[in-house]
Design a protein around this motif. Structure first.
Motif, mmCIF file in Angstrom:
data_model
loop_
_atom_site.group_PDB
_atom_site.id
_atom_site.type_symbol
_atom_site.label_atom_id
_atom_site.label_comp_id
_atom_site.label_asym_id
_atom_site.label_seq_id
_atom_site.Cartn_x
_atom_site.Cartn_y
_atom_site.Cartn_z
ATOM 1 N N THR A 1 0.850 -1.185 0.000
ATOM 2 C CA THR A 1 0.000 0.000 0.000
ATOM 3 C C THR A 1 0.886 1.236 0.000
ATOM 4 N N LEU B 1 -1.660 3.413 2.933
ATOM 5 C CA LEU B 1 -2.847 3.179 3.746
ATOM 6 C C LEU B 1 -2.968 4.320 4.753
ATOM 7 N N LEU C 1 -4.035 5.025 7.744
ATOM 8 C CA LEU C 1 -4.421 4.134 8.836
ATOM 9 C C LEU C 1 -5.436 4.731 9.811
ATOM 10 N N VAL D 1 3.041 -2.860 4.090
ATOM 11 C CA VAL D 1 2.054 -1.837 4.426
ATOM 12 C C VAL D 1 2.730 -0.474 4.505
ATOM 13 N N VAL E 1 2.287 3.183 5.262
ATOM 14 C CA VAL E 1 1.294 3.774 6.157
ATOM 15 C C VAL E 1 1.564 5.259 6.341
ATOM 16 N N THR F 1 -2.703 6.870 14.534
ATOM 17 C CA THR F 1 -1.837 6.029 13.708
ATOM 18 C C THR F 1 -0.809 5.298 14.569
ATOM 19 N N MET G 1 -0.772 1.243 14.868
ATOM 20 C CA MET G 1 0.390 0.442 14.475
ATOM 21 C C MET G 1 0.818 -0.488 15.592
ATOM 22 N N PHE H 1 5.839 -2.504 8.185
ATOM 23 C CA PHE H 1 5.315 -1.149 8.060
ATOM 24 C C PHE H 1 6.381 -0.256 7.416
#
Length: 337
Positions: free
Chosen positions: A64, A67, A69, A94, A96, A120, A124, A172
């Motif tokens: 992504t 994202l 989040l 991901v 983010v 966020t 996470m 992440f």
């Protein structure tokens, strides 16, 4: 993690099966796509797009970018991402970020935009806990979870692509351009993936992340230094520069052309390689090529993979590592919003 240069590609404007199949035949190691819940144009949502990319690829890493989040309930998105990771053979990453460019999105899902950074950080941390596979209880400022265990989807027998997913969940990659995002990357991320950033600004971000990691006792061994780069590569350099001016001019028309040139390389393969080498020299190792054009994006990715990437070389002295300690332990840290 080996010190080498790799390319990814953004699947613009939408994931498309034939395009992805063609990209998988190139020396491209990852494909990426973002998406909003209430975009001003008719474009897709990020988890939906990620699902399409996992289904329509076999080899490349899928991620992504990004994202947003804080717009998502973390238990729900943790399950979605864990399932996609399992069904793709552990290929999900991901990217983010906190978003904020479309305030209506936040109001529509009941999330105060001023809380997006803190939400966020906590999300996470909660996702990390859920992805460990153990029973989780979490009582934070925004989220309360009692005695829950997240179990990714069990792959059907005989599905050669599916596994149990990545141990501890997908990585992440923190996106953004400002200091809070850099601190988030240093404390909670597995990598740094900014966008619209010049090489000089990237070098300063590396210093900030290294300093924050050292201050918190975190060892950044294995940390991924990435860059999401809007660019156009054409045989005709003038066409490439016109691509970027047209593509970014509407969204970033307040930026002078000289600034766009610093943050969105355009030109022939030789010219773009020279510009991307500047990013490599300050620490970037995974460059995501986001075609800054409204047509024939595959040509941009193909020229980048086949004629730009081979021209890039590692610097003789790699960036110095930072800090010491455990990334897992650092995952409980908090970053200012």
């Amino acid at each position: 993690m080996p010190d080498r240069i790799v390319f990814g590609a953004a699947a613009l404007p939408e994931p498309e099966r034939g395009w992805l199949e063609a990209v998988e035949r190139l020396p491209i190691e990852s494909v990426w796509q973002g998406g909003h819940i209430l975009p001003p144009t008719g474009t897709g949502e990020v988890i939906t797009r990620l699902a399409l990319m996992t289904a329509w690829t076999e080899r490349v890493r899928v991620g992504t970018s990004i994202l947003v989040l804080p717009l998502y309930q973390p238990v729900v998105v943790a399950k979605q991402l864990a399932d996609l990771d399992a069904r793709s053979g552990g290929r999900v990453s991901v990217g983010v970020g906190v978003g904020g460019e479309f305030p209506l999105e936040f109001a529509s899902v009941g999330v105060p935009i001023a809380e997006r950074g803190a939400r966020t950080d906590e999300a996470m941390t909660l996702l990390r806990k859920l992805w460990q596979g153990d029973e989780v209880s979490h009582h934070g400022k925004f989220f309360d979870v009692d005695n829950v265990t997240l179990r990714p989807v069990a792959p059907p027998p005989g599905d050669r692509m599916a596994t149990s997913g990545q141990l501890g969940g997908p990585p992440f990659l923190v996106s953004g351009r400002k200091a809070p995002a850099m601190r988030r990357a240093a404390r909670l991320g597995d990598g740094w993936m900014p966008y619209l950033m010049s090489p000089n600004a990237y070098a300063r971000s590396v210093e900030t992340i290294n300093a924050e990691a050292a201050a918190t006792g975190r060892d950044l061994d294995g940390f991924e230094w990435m860059m999401y780069v809007y660019c156009s590569v054409r045989r005709d350099g003038d066409q490439a520069r016109a691509d970027v001016a047209s593509f970014l001019g509407g969204a970033y028309g307040d930026k002078p052309s000289a600034m766009l040139d610093r943050i969105a390389p355009a030109g022939t393969p030789e010219q773009v390689a020279a510009r991307l080498q500047e990013y490599v020299d300050v620490g970037v190792r995974h460059i995501i090529i986001s075609p800054a054009t409204h047509e024939n994006t595959l040509e941009v990715v193909q020229l980048a993979a086949e004629e730009v990437l081979p021209r890039l070389t590692l610097p003789t002295a790699p960036p110095a590592p930072a800090g010491s300690g455990s990334p897992v332990a650092a995952a409980s840290g908090t970053v200012s919003p």
